[in-house]
Design a protein around this motif. Structure first.
Motif, PDB file in Angstrom:
ATOM      1  N   LEU A 288     -26.493  11.132  10.660  1.00  9.17           N
ATOM      2  CA  LEU A 288     -26.287  10.444  11.936  1.00  9.17           C
ATOM      3  C   LEU A 288     -26.992   9.101  12.006  1.00  9.17           C
ATOM      4  CD1 LEU A 288     -26.582  13.467  14.405  1.00  9.17           C
ATOM      5  CD2 LEU A 288     -24.508  12.210  13.798  1.00  9.17           C
ATOM      6  N   ASN A 289     -28.105   8.955  11.313  1.00  6.61           N
ATOM      7  CA  ASN A 289     -28.919   7.750  11.453  1.00  6.61           C
ATOM      8  C   ASN A 289     -28.804   6.768  10.298  1.00  6.61           C
ATOM      9  OD1 ASN A 289     -30.399   8.274  14.023  1.00  6.61           O
ATOM     10  ND2 ASN A 289     -31.098  10.085  12.900  1.00  6.61           N
ATOM     11  N   PHE A 290     -28.373   7.248   9.124  1.00  6.08           N
ATOM     12  CA  PHE A 290     -28.442   6.371   7.947  1.00  6.08           C
ATOM     13  C   PHE A 290     -27.137   6.255   7.164  1.00  6.08           C
ATOM     14  CE2 PHE A 290     -32.759   7.990   8.645  1.00  6.08           C
ATOM     15  CZ  PHE A 290     -33.474   6.805   8.716  1.00  6.08           C
ATOM     16  N   TRP A 291     -26.058   6.877   7.607  1.00  8.82           N
ATOM     17  CA  TRP A 291     -24.821   6.860   6.813  1.00  8.82           C
ATOM     18  C   TRP A 291     -23.607   6.912   7.729  1.00  8.82           C
ATOM     19  CZ3 TRP A 291     -20.780  10.440   5.963  1.00  8.82           C
ATOM     20  CH2 TRP A 291     -19.936  10.158   4.866  1.00  8.82           C
ATOM     21  N   VAL A 292     -22.560   6.194   7.340  1.00  5.54           N
ATOM     22  CA  VAL A 292     -21.252   6.300   8.000  1.00  5.54           C
ATOM     23  C   VAL A 292     -20.200   6.399   6.902  1.00  5.54           C
ATOM     24  CG1 VAL A 292     -21.968   5.028  10.058  1.00  5.54           C
ATOM     25  CG2 VAL A 292     -20.951   3.788   8.146  1.00  5.54           C
ATOM     26  N   PRO A 293     -19.093   7.073   7.165  1.00  6.94           N
ATOM     27  CA  PRO A 293     -18.113   7.325   6.095  1.00  6.94           C
ATOM     28  C   PRO A 293     -17.287   6.105   5.690  1.00  6.94           C
ATOM     29  CG  PRO A 293     -17.377   8.259   8.175  1.00  6.94           C
ATOM     30  CD  PRO A 293     -18.772   7.797   8.401  1.00  6.94           C
ATOM     31  N   ALA A 358     -29.827   2.613  17.119  1.00  9.63           N
ATOM     32  CA  ALA A 358     -28.864   3.683  17.380  1.00  9.63           C
ATOM     33  C   ALA A 358     -27.478   3.250  16.929  1.00  9.63           C
ATOM     34  CB  ALA A 358     -28.857   4.043  18.855  1.00  9.63           C
ATOM     35  N   ASN A 359     -26.702   4.211  16.425  1.00  4.18           N
ATOM     36  CA  ASN A 359     -25.394   3.895  15.859  1.00  4.18           C
ATOM     37  C   ASN A 359     -24.329   4.860  16.395  1.00  4.18           C
ATOM     38  OD1 ASN A 359     -23.465   2.667  14.306  1.00  4.18           O
ATOM     39  ND2 ASN A 359     -24.192   3.451  12.342  1.00  4.18           N
ATOM     40  N   PRO A 360     -24.057   4.816  17.700  1.00  2.00           N
ATOM     41  CA  PRO A 360     -23.120   5.792  18.279  1.00  2.00           C
ATOM     42  C   PRO A 360     -21.678   5.606  17.843  1.00  2.00           C
ATOM     43  CG  PRO A 360     -23.715   4.118  19.901  1.00  2.00           C
ATOM     44  CD  PRO A 360     -24.586   3.880  18.696  1.00  2.00           C
ATOM     45  N   THR A 361     -21.304   4.402  17.390  1.00  2.00           N
ATOM     46  CA  THR A 361     -19.913   4.143  16.990  1.00  2.00           C
ATOM     47  C   THR A 361     -19.716   4.144  15.481  1.00  2.00           C
ATOM     48  OG1 THR A 361     -20.283   1.747  17.025  1.00  2.00           O
ATOM     49  CG2 THR A 361     -19.516   2.789  19.071  1.00  2.00           C
ATOM     50  N   ALA A 362     -20.727   4.597  14.719  1.00  2.00           N
ATOM     51  CA  ALA A 362     -20.646   4.645  13.248  1.00  2.00           C
ATOM     52  C   ALA A 362     -20.303   3.287  12.669  1.00  2.00           C
ATOM     53  CB  ALA A 362     -19.638   5.703  12.800  1.00  2.00           C
ATOM     54  N   ASP A 363     -21.052   2.269  13.093  1.00  2.00           N
ATOM     55  CA  ASP A 363     -20.845   0.896  12.626  1.00  2.00           C
ATOM     56  C   ASP A 363     -21.489   0.729  11.243  1.00  2.00           C
ATOM     57  OD1 ASP A 363     -20.849  -1.813  12.131  1.00  2.00           O
ATOM     58  OD2 ASP A 363     -21.369  -2.378  14.177  1.00  2.00           O
ATOM     59  N   PRO A 364     -20.715   0.336  10.220  1.00  2.00           N
ATOM     60  CA  PRO A 364     -21.298   0.146   8.881  1.00  2.00           C
ATOM     61  C   PRO A 364     -22.434  -0.873   8.851  1.00  2.00           C
ATOM     62  CG  PRO A 364     -18.914   0.233   8.750  1.00  2.00           C
ATOM     63  CD  PRO A 364     -19.251   0.155  10.206  1.00  2.00           C
ATOM     64  N   ALA A 369     -28.293  -1.759   8.034  1.00  3.02           N
ATOM     65  CA  ALA A 369     -29.602  -2.235   8.501  1.00  3.02           C
ATOM     66  C   ALA A 369     -30.624  -1.111   8.526  1.00  3.02           C
ATOM     67  CB  ALA A 369     -29.452  -2.855   9.887  1.00  3.02           C
ATOM     68  N   ASN A 370     -30.191   0.057   8.933  1.00  5.20           N
ATOM     69  CA  ASN A 370     -31.105   1.202   8.973  1.00  5.20           C
ATOM     70  C   ASN A 370     -31.499   1.680   7.577  1.00  5.20           C
ATOM     71  OD1 ASN A 370     -31.199   1.276  11.760  1.00  5.20           O
ATOM     72  ND2 ASN A 370     -29.657   2.896  11.958  1.00  5.20           N
ATOM     73  N   GLU A 371     -30.646   1.426   6.597  1.00 12.71           N
ATOM     74  CA  GLU A 371     -30.880   1.938   5.248  1.00 12.71           C
ATOM     75  C   GLU A 371     -32.219   1.486   4.681  1.00 12.71           C
ATOM     76  OE1 GLU A 371     -28.780   1.750   0.803  1.00 12.71           O
ATOM     77  OE2 GLU A 371     -27.801   0.833   2.539  1.00 12.71           O
ATOM     78  N   GLY A 372     -32.636   0.261   4.982  1.00 13.92           N
ATOM     79  CA  GLY A 372     -33.894  -0.240   4.440  1.00 13.92           C
ATOM     80  C   GLY A 372     -35.112   0.502   4.937  1.00 13.92           C
ATOM     81  N   ARG A 373     -34.973   1.173   6.056  1.00 17.41           N
ATOM     82  CA  ARG A 373     -36.092   1.933   6.621  1.00 17.41           C
ATOM     83  C   ARG A 373     -36.053   3.398   6.205  1.00 17.41           C
ATOM     84  NH1 ARG A 373     -34.120  -1.818  10.137  1.00 17.41           N
ATOM     85  NH2 ARG A 373     -35.625  -3.312  10.981  1.00 17.41           N
ATOM     86  N   PHE A 374     -35.008   3.802   5.495  1.00 10.52           N
ATOM     87  CA  PHE A 374     -34.855   5.215   5.134  1.00 10.52           C
ATOM     88  C   PHE A 374     -35.994   5.715   4.260  1.00 10.52           C
ATOM     89  CE2 PHE A 374     -33.396   8.281   1.908  1.00 10.52           C
ATOM     90  CZ  PHE A 374     -33.115   9.363   2.736  1.00 10.52           C
ATOM     91  N   SER A 438     -28.242   9.625  23.880  1.00 10.59           N
ATOM     92  CA  SER A 438     -28.331   9.082  22.521  1.00 10.59           C
ATOM     93  C   SER A 438     -29.010  10.076  21.585  1.00 10.59           C
ATOM     94  CB  SER A 438     -29.131   7.773  22.535  1.00 10.59           C
ATOM     95  OG  SER A 438     -29.499   7.394  21.228  1.00 10.59           O
ATOM     96  N   PRO A 439     -28.364  10.440  20.462  1.00  8.43           N
ATOM     97  CA  PRO A 439     -29.018  11.328  19.498  1.00  8.43           C
ATOM     98  C   PRO A 439     -30.343  10.763  18.981  1.00  8.43           C
ATOM     99  CG  PRO A 439     -26.671  11.173  19.040  1.00  8.43           C
ATOM    100  CD  PRO A 439     -26.968  10.139  20.090  1.00  8.43           C
ATOM    101  N   LEU A 440     -30.423   9.456  18.787  1.00 10.45           N
ATOM    102  CA  LEU A 440     -31.659   8.853  18.302  1.00 10.45           C
ATOM    103  C   LEU A 440     -32.769   8.982  19.338  1.00 10.45           C
ATOM    104  CD1 LEU A 440     -33.193   7.306  16.136  1.00 10.45           C
ATOM    105  CD2 LEU A 440     -32.297   5.169  17.102  1.00 10.45           C
ATOM    106  N   ALA A 441     -32.451   8.788  20.613  1.00 14.12           N
ATOM    107  CA  ALA A 441     -33.451   8.946  21.668  1.00 14.12           C
ATOM    108  C   ALA A 441     -33.946  10.386  21.743  1.00 14.12           C
ATOM    109  CB  ALA A 441     -32.865   8.515  23.014  1.00 14.12           C
ATOM    110  N   ALA A 442     -33.032  11.335  21.574  1.00 15.43           N
ATOM    111  CA  ALA A 442     -33.430  12.744  21.585  1.00 15.43           C
ATOM    112  C   ALA A 442     -34.354  13.051  20.416  1.00 15.43           C
ATOM    113  CB  ALA A 442     -32.189  13.638  21.528  1.00 15.43           C
TER     114      ALA A 442
END
Length: 480
Positions: A288-293, A358-364, A369-374, A438-442
């Motif tokens: 949910l936080n670091f990957w989109v298809p 947060a990435n609710p729309t699965a934006d690549p 951008a989040n990948e660098g913090r993984f 928001s899943p990230l907020a939760a």
């Protein structure tokens, strides 16, 4: 494992019952050094080996939905994040409820006999799994029912630990129980590593390629059903029942009046409950936080299947270390240190979450951008898992020291294990609370709560078992 100094032999019971098969042992004296060196250690090790194998499969089936849920979209099922987190939480709830009756089963039916039954019982959830994933029209409620059946694998832990507790002398229980539990815990890591490969959803870091024919989740059911039959046959051929493992349910339930039972249950939610809950949720958290298809076929960001197993692997590997350290330094000291580590590592994970978008729309673009913090997220999360494993091993060392007889401590293991496993249900729910948009907020809010809980657990450990050791003085001779 042998005792260096033999102790005075105890007289075996004069009226030991005669069993119909040779797989019953009615003369078992693990605290007798001569008996242990002659036959006890060898027999105990053999039973421990096959107990680990059977428990390993139980954990694998118990957690089969934890990684499968992340593949349901690829298999044609459209469920919301809230539905998926609830789906992976259900087996933990059922497994927790089954642990108490599974504990009572060992004295009633024999450890070998119950291992055979509990292994064959895994055929039910694997069959249900195969039915659910092979029918695209399967409704969500049916998935929940089939996931609930996977909870039988969680009950295996209680009966396995109870059985091994009867086999080993007090001075070796921490190590033996730690190894037994670690073997089971490794089932979580291996199912999360191998299931993506088995179903064709992913390779292993380029060494094995994903299937060109798409995802076939039912293959996992066939593999684990076959292994469950192997575990049942192995238990039949190589394990033993102990005629000395006796206790009535009424006597076992009497331990609920002992305050140590509830103190240790509270602590075990923080260690084992965290291990199970984080293991269940980690594949979905990464996805949910670091990957989109998009774009196909590899998507953008960190593919969850490559890393989801690492947390459970680290937590499993450190559990025997926790038992070993507890045998030498004392369970309470090691448990306090584990909670200290959990507080620090949890706050570090929370810090990394505050850096994400947060990435609710699965934006690549957001996933990239989040990948660098993984890598910070993964490193700190693995420290959390390491602390849970050490805490799991040390708390299980403490438990036998708090009760007068092996029967009482085995009953306590069942109750404490059942309550502790509830954490495996609560944590995935907290990560995507229905009332949070928001899943990230939760997820951020959940880690704040977890850090506070670990602080309280550390304070309870210190207050009950270190600051005032008189609470346990005189109850047993061995240190907590």
């Amino acid at each position: 494992m042998t005792l260096s100094t033999p102790v005075e032999a105890t007289t075996p019971p004069e009226a030991a019952p005669r069993r119909r098969t040779r797989r019953w042992i009615d003369d078992w004296r693990p605290e007798d050094g001569s008996f242990w060196a002659a036959t006890g250690a060898r027999t105990a090790r053999r039973n421990l080996l096959w107990s680990i194998f059977a428990e390993h499969l139980g954990f694998s089936v118990w957690m089969i939905w934890s990684v499968s849920a992340a593949f349901l979209a690829a298999a044609g099922f459209d469920f919301t994040p809230q539905q998926l987190f609830f789906l992976v939480a259900i087996p933990s709830l059922v497994g927790a409820l089954l642990r108490l009756p599974y504990t009572f089963a060992v004295p009633a039916f024999g450890g070998r006999n119950w291992t055979i039954f509990s292994a064959l019982a895994l055929l039910v959830p694997t069959a249900g799994y195969a039915v659910a994933v092979t029918h695209p029209g399967t409704p969500y409620w049916a998935f929940c029912v089939f996931a609930a059946f996977a909870g039988v694998g969680g009950g295996n832990f209680a009966s396995s630990m109870t059985n091994i507790n009867f086999f080993y002398p007090a001075r070796l229980k921490g190590t033996a129980l730690g190894l037994n539990a670690a073997g089971g815990n490794l089932g979580v890591a291996l199912v999360q590593l191998l299931l993506p490969v088995i179903v064709g959803g992913a390779g292993i870091f380029g060494l094995v390629q994903a299937s060109a024919g798409g995802v076939h989740l039912e293959r996992a059911a066939y593999v684990y059903a076959g292994l469950a039959v192997v575990a049942a046959v192995a238990a039949y051929l190589f394990m033993d029942n102990l005629g000395t493992a006796k206790s009535s349910p009424r006597a076992q339930l009497a331990i609920v009046r002992n305050p140590h039972t509830w103190v240790m249950s509270f602590l075990y939610i923080g260690t084992f409950g965290s291990f199970m809950g984080f293991s269940s949720a980690m594949p979905l958290l990464i996805k949910l936080n670091f990957w989109v298809p998009a774009p196909a076929p590899l998507g953008t960001g960190i593919y969850f299947a490559y890393f989801a197993f690492l947390g459970a692997l680290v937590g499993s590997a450190t559990r025997p270390l926790g038992g070993w350290l507890a045998d030498r330094l004392g369970g309470a000291r090691v448990t306090l240190a584990a909670f200290g580590g959990l507080v620090v590592a949890t706050l570090a994970v929370l810090w990394t979450l505050t850096q994400l978008t947060a990435n609710p729309t699965a934006d690549p673009a957001i996933a990239s951008a989040n990948e660098g913090r993984f890598w910070w997220f993964l490193g700190f999360f693995l420290l959390v898992f390491a602390a849970t494993g050490i805490g799991n091993g040390s708390t299980y060392k403490m438990i036998p020291s708090l009760y007068e007889t092996p029967a009482q401590s085995s009953a306590a293991l069942g109750v404490i294990g059942a309550v502790g496993a509830l954490g495996g249900f609560l944590i995935p729910i907290a990560f995507n609370s229905p009332w949070v948009h928001s899943p990230l907020a939760a997820t951020k809010g959940a880690f704040v709560v977890f850090a506070g809980y670990y602080i309280v657990c550390g304070a309870v450990t210190y207050a009950c078992y270190l600051r005032r050791p008189a609470l346990v003085a005189g109850l047993v001779d061995s240190p907590v």
